[in-house]
Scaffold this motif. Structure first.
Motif, PDB file in Angstrom:
ATOM      1  N   GLU A 150      70.495  -2.142 -10.187  1.00  0.00           N
ATOM      2  CA  GLU A 150      69.875  -1.782  -8.908  1.00  0.00           C
ATOM      3  C   GLU A 150      69.674  -3.014  -8.025  1.00  0.00           C
ATOM      4  O   GLU A 150      69.943  -2.979  -6.826  1.00  0.00           O
ATOM      5  CB  GLU A 150      68.544  -1.065  -9.150  1.00  0.00           C
ATOM      6  CG  GLU A 150      68.705   0.351  -9.651  1.00  0.00           C
ATOM      7  CD  GLU A 150      67.385   1.003 -10.044  1.00  0.00           C
ATOM      8  OE1 GLU A 150      66.318   0.349  -9.967  1.00  0.00           O
ATOM      9  OE2 GLU A 150      67.423   2.179 -10.432  1.00  0.00           O
ATOM     10  N   ALA A 151      69.207  -4.102  -8.631  1.00  0.00           N
ATOM     11  CA  ALA A 151      68.999  -5.344  -7.869  1.00  0.00           C
ATOM     12  C   ALA A 151      70.326  -5.879  -7.351  1.00  0.00           C
ATOM     13  O   ALA A 151      70.425  -6.327  -6.202  1.00  0.00           O
ATOM     14  CB  ALA A 151      68.294  -6.380  -8.738  1.00  0.00           C
ATOM     15  N   ARG A 152      71.364  -5.818  -8.172  1.00  0.00           N
ATOM     16  CA  ARG A 152      72.684  -6.310  -7.771  1.00  0.00           C
ATOM     17  C   ARG A 152      73.253  -5.465  -6.641  1.00  0.00           C
ATOM     18  O   ARG A 152      73.865  -5.991  -5.709  1.00  0.00           O
ATOM     19  CB  ARG A 152      73.612  -6.312  -8.988  1.00  0.00           C
ATOM     20  CG  ARG A 152      74.924  -6.996  -8.752  1.00  0.00           C
ATOM     21  CD  ARG A 152      75.646  -7.279 -10.036  1.00  0.00           C
ATOM     22  NE  ARG A 152      76.258  -6.102 -10.596  1.00  0.00           N
ATOM     23  CZ  ARG A 152      76.884  -6.059 -11.764  1.00  0.00           C
ATOM     24  NH1 ARG A 152      76.958  -7.136 -12.525  1.00  0.00           N
ATOM     25  NH2 ARG A 152      77.433  -4.953 -12.204  1.00  0.00           N
ATOM     26  N   LYS A 153      73.049  -4.167  -6.699  1.00  0.00           N
ATOM     27  CA  LYS A 153      73.542  -3.274  -5.640  1.00  0.00           C
ATOM     28  C   LYS A 153      72.920  -3.637  -4.294  1.00  0.00           C
ATOM     29  O   LYS A 153      73.605  -3.636  -3.264  1.00  0.00           O
ATOM     30  CB  LYS A 153      73.228  -1.827  -6.006  1.00  0.00           C
ATOM     31  CG  LYS A 153      73.781  -0.822  -5.042  1.00  0.00           C
ATOM     32  CD  LYS A 153      73.456   0.596  -5.491  1.00  0.00           C
ATOM     33  CE  LYS A 153      73.960   1.604  -4.486  1.00  0.00           C
ATOM     34  NZ  LYS A 153      73.601   2.969  -4.868  1.00  0.00           N
ATOM     35  N   ALA A 154      71.645  -3.965  -4.291  1.00  0.00           N
ATOM     36  CA  ALA A 154      70.973  -4.354  -3.048  1.00  0.00           C
ATOM     37  C   ALA A 154      71.418  -5.738  -2.581  1.00  0.00           C
ATOM     38  O   ALA A 154      71.574  -5.985  -1.388  1.00  0.00           O
ATOM     39  CB  ALA A 154      69.460  -4.324  -3.249  1.00  0.00           C
ATOM     40  N   TRP A 155      71.639  -6.643  -3.509  1.00  0.00           N
ATOM     41  CA  TRP A 155      71.950  -8.035  -3.188  1.00  0.00           C
ATOM     42  C   TRP A 155      73.394  -8.238  -2.740  1.00  0.00           C
ATOM     43  O   TRP A 155      73.672  -9.079  -1.887  1.00  0.00           O
ATOM     44  CB  TRP A 155      71.656  -8.898  -4.425  1.00  0.00           C
ATOM     45  CG  TRP A 155      72.009 -10.333  -4.279  1.00  0.00           C
ATOM     46  CD1 TRP A 155      71.297 -11.298  -3.634  1.00  0.00           C
ATOM     47  CD2 TRP A 155      73.172 -10.989  -4.816  1.00  0.00           C
ATOM     48  NE1 TRP A 155      71.942 -12.507  -3.724  1.00  0.00           N
ATOM     49  CE2 TRP A 155      73.100 -12.339  -4.454  1.00  0.00           C
ATOM     50  CE3 TRP A 155      74.256 -10.548  -5.562  1.00  0.00           C
ATOM     51  CZ2 TRP A 155      74.070 -13.260  -4.814  1.00  0.00           C
ATOM     52  CZ3 TRP A 155      75.224 -11.471  -5.924  1.00  0.00           C
ATOM     53  CH2 TRP A 155      75.118 -12.813  -5.551  1.00  0.00           C
ATOM     54  N   ILE A 156      74.336  -7.457  -3.273  1.00  0.00           N
ATOM     55  CA  ILE A 156      75.763  -7.743  -3.082  1.00  0.00           C
ATOM     56  C   ILE A 156      76.211  -7.664  -1.629  1.00  0.00           C
ATOM     57  O   ILE A 156      77.228  -8.260  -1.267  1.00  0.00           O
ATOM     58  CB  ILE A 156      76.634  -6.832  -3.992  1.00  0.00           C
ATOM     59  CG1 ILE A 156      78.031  -7.424  -4.156  1.00  0.00           C
ATOM     60  CG2 ILE A 156      76.681  -5.409  -3.469  1.00  0.00           C
ATOM     61  CD1 ILE A 156      78.085  -8.735  -4.851  1.00  0.00           C
ATOM     62  N   THR A 157      75.479  -6.999  -0.766  1.00  0.00           N
ATOM     63  CA  THR A 157      75.866  -6.883   0.644  1.00  0.00           C
ATOM     64  C   THR A 157      75.279  -7.989   1.515  1.00  0.00           C
ATOM     65  O   THR A 157      75.511  -8.003   2.720  1.00  0.00           O
ATOM     66  CB  THR A 157      75.432  -5.512   1.211  1.00  0.00           C
ATOM     67  OG1 THR A 157      74.012  -5.409   1.101  1.00  0.00           O
ATOM     68  CG2 THR A 157      76.098  -4.368   0.462  1.00  0.00           C
ATOM     69  N   THR A 158      74.561  -8.925   0.919  1.00  0.00           N
ATOM     70  CA  THR A 158      73.899  -9.978   1.694  1.00  0.00           C
ATOM     71  C   THR A 158      74.835 -11.167   1.926  1.00  0.00           C
ATOM     72  O   THR A 158      75.802 -11.356   1.188  1.00  0.00           O
ATOM     73  CB  THR A 158      72.641 -10.482   0.956  1.00  0.00           C
ATOM     74  OG1 THR A 158      73.046 -11.162  -0.237  1.00  0.00           O
ATOM     75  CG2 THR A 158      71.689  -9.336   0.627  1.00  0.00           C
ATOM     76  N   PRO A 159      74.545 -11.989   2.921  1.00  0.00           N
ATOM     77  CA  PRO A 159      75.327 -13.214   3.127  1.00  0.00           C
ATOM     78  C   PRO A 159      75.248 -14.146   1.906  1.00  0.00           C
ATOM     79  O   PRO A 159      76.216 -14.838   1.604  1.00  0.00           O
ATOM     80  CB  PRO A 159      74.675 -13.862   4.356  1.00  0.00           C
ATOM     81  CG  PRO A 159      74.009 -12.740   5.080  1.00  0.00           C
ATOM     82  CD  PRO A 159      73.574 -11.770   4.014  1.00  0.00           C
ATOM     83  N   GLN A 160      74.123 -14.142   1.200  1.00  0.00           N
ATOM     84  CA  GLN A 160      73.991 -14.982   0.007  1.00  0.00           C
ATOM     85  C   GLN A 160      75.002 -14.568  -1.064  1.00  0.00           C
ATOM     86  O   GLN A 160      75.525 -15.409  -1.791  1.00  0.00           O
ATOM     87  CB  GLN A 160      72.566 -14.907  -0.566  1.00  0.00           C
ATOM     88  CG  GLN A 160      71.511 -15.510   0.318  1.00  0.00           C
ATOM     89  CD  GLN A 160      71.028 -14.557   1.419  1.00  0.00           C
ATOM     90  OE1 GLN A 160      71.398 -13.388   1.486  1.00  0.00           O
ATOM     91  NE2 GLN A 160      70.202 -15.077   2.312  1.00  0.00           N
ATOM     92  N   ALA A 161      75.287 -13.276  -1.158  1.00  0.00           N
ATOM     93  CA  ALA A 161      76.258 -12.794  -2.136  1.00  0.00           C
ATOM     94  C   ALA A 161      77.658 -13.305  -1.801  1.00  0.00           C
ATOM     95  O   ALA A 161      78.422 -13.676  -2.694  1.00  0.00           O
ATOM     96  CB  ALA A 161      76.235 -11.270  -2.205  1.00  0.00           C
ATOM     97  N   GLN A 162      77.990 -13.333  -0.513  1.00  0.00           N
ATOM     98  CA  GLN A 162      79.306 -13.849  -0.111  1.00  0.00           C
ATOM     99  C   GLN A 162      79.426 -15.333  -0.446  1.00  0.00           C
ATOM    100  O   GLN A 162      80.473 -15.794  -0.925  1.00  0.00           O
ATOM    101  CB  GLN A 162      79.531 -13.609   1.376  1.00  0.00           C
ATOM    102  CG  GLN A 162      79.669 -12.139   1.718  1.00  0.00           C
ATOM    103  CD  GLN A 162      79.770 -11.907   3.214  1.00  0.00           C
ATOM    104  OE1 GLN A 162      79.805 -12.832   4.010  1.00  0.00           O
ATOM    105  NE2 GLN A 162      79.815 -10.636   3.598  1.00  0.00           N
ATOM    106  N   GLU A 163      78.358 -16.086  -0.222  1.00  0.00           N
ATOM    107  CA  GLU A 163      78.351 -17.509  -0.583  1.00  0.00           C
ATOM    108  C   GLU A 163      78.459 -17.677  -2.095  1.00  0.00           C
ATOM    109  O   GLU A 163      79.178 -18.554  -2.585  1.00  0.00           O
ATOM    110  CB  GLU A 163      77.078 -18.172  -0.070  1.00  0.00           C
ATOM    111  CG  GLU A 163      76.993 -18.255   1.434  1.00  0.00           C
ATOM    112  CD  GLU A 163      75.610 -18.667   1.935  1.00  0.00           C
ATOM    113  OE1 GLU A 163      74.771 -19.094   1.121  1.00  0.00           O
ATOM    114  OE2 GLU A 163      75.382 -18.560   3.163  1.00  0.00           O
ATOM    115  N   ALA A 164      77.756 -16.837  -2.844  1.00  0.00           N
ATOM    116  CA  ALA A 164      77.797 -16.910  -4.303  1.00  0.00           C
ATOM    117  C   ALA A 164      79.196 -16.583  -4.825  1.00  0.00           C
ATOM    118  O   ALA A 164      79.669 -17.209  -5.782  1.00  0.00           O
ATOM    119  CB  ALA A 164      76.757 -15.971  -4.909  1.00  0.00           C
TER     120      ALA A 164
END
Length: 190
Positions: free
Chosen positions: A17-31
């Motif tokens: 659930e946390a990953r689903k929310a996080w993956i669309t963020t700019p931080q996820a693209q940087e990661a």
């Protein structure tokens, strides 16, 4: 009063659930970009002849750019897993880097062909510990494969936010530790 430890299924649900929310963020693209660089650096050291990857889902690190880069710069063959439900097992098949036309028993894209054993395999992690223990999706497919092929170098790939304490993820008898777990900012285990 101490709370009882969270069950694996609870950790899995929470982390997904946390990953689903996080993956669309700019931080996820940087990661994604940072983890790509870390994986490529390790692969350059290991120089695999055949690299086992996985088809990305549910906000996992997407290894498709790694596949293309490894094929080009390391001249290695690629392979994707194919899982069957009965009996539960997984093997890898050579893959040309294009979207596969077939699906395995879980509906995940996989290529046609005979089984191969990669010398290096990237293993997706829902969660992990710094000691190299992995929380997967609960089917045990990668653990069975690694138990049957101890000669294979198994590298976990995960997001740093999915790291768990050893006390939160006690290894079970069937668990096989990874050689290392690579995240966008660290290398754990090994």
């Amino acid at each position: 009063m101490n709370n009882p430890p969270r069950a694996r299924a609870d950790w899995r649900k929470h982390l997904l659930e946390a990953r689903k929310a996080w993956i669309t963020t700019p931080q996820a693209q940087e990661a994604q970009a940072a983890l790509h660089e870390r994986v490529m650096a390790i692969l350059a050291e290991l120089e695999p002849d055949c690299l086992g990857l996985y088809w990305p889902m549910q906000g996992e690190f997407n290894p498709m750019d790694v596949a293309a880069a490894a094929q080009e710069t390391l001249a290695c063959r690629l392979a994707l897993p194919c899982a069957q439900k009965s009996p539960p097992q997984m093997h890898f098949r050579l893959w040309n880097g294009q979207p596969p036309a077939s699906l395995d028993d879980h509906g995940i894209p996989c290529p046609e062909g005979a089984p191969v054993v990669p010398d290096v395999v990237l293993v997706p992690c829902v969660g992990f510990t710094q000691e190299g223990w992995r929380l997967g999706y609960g089917g045990g497919y990668f653990d069975r494969f690694m138990a049957a092929h101890p000669e294979v170098t198994a590298l976990g790939v995960a997001w740093e936010s999915s790291r768990l304490a050893q006390a939160d993820l006690q290894p079970e008898p069937h668990d096989i530790p990874l050689m290392a777990v690579l995240t966008e900012s660290n290398t754990w285990g090994g």
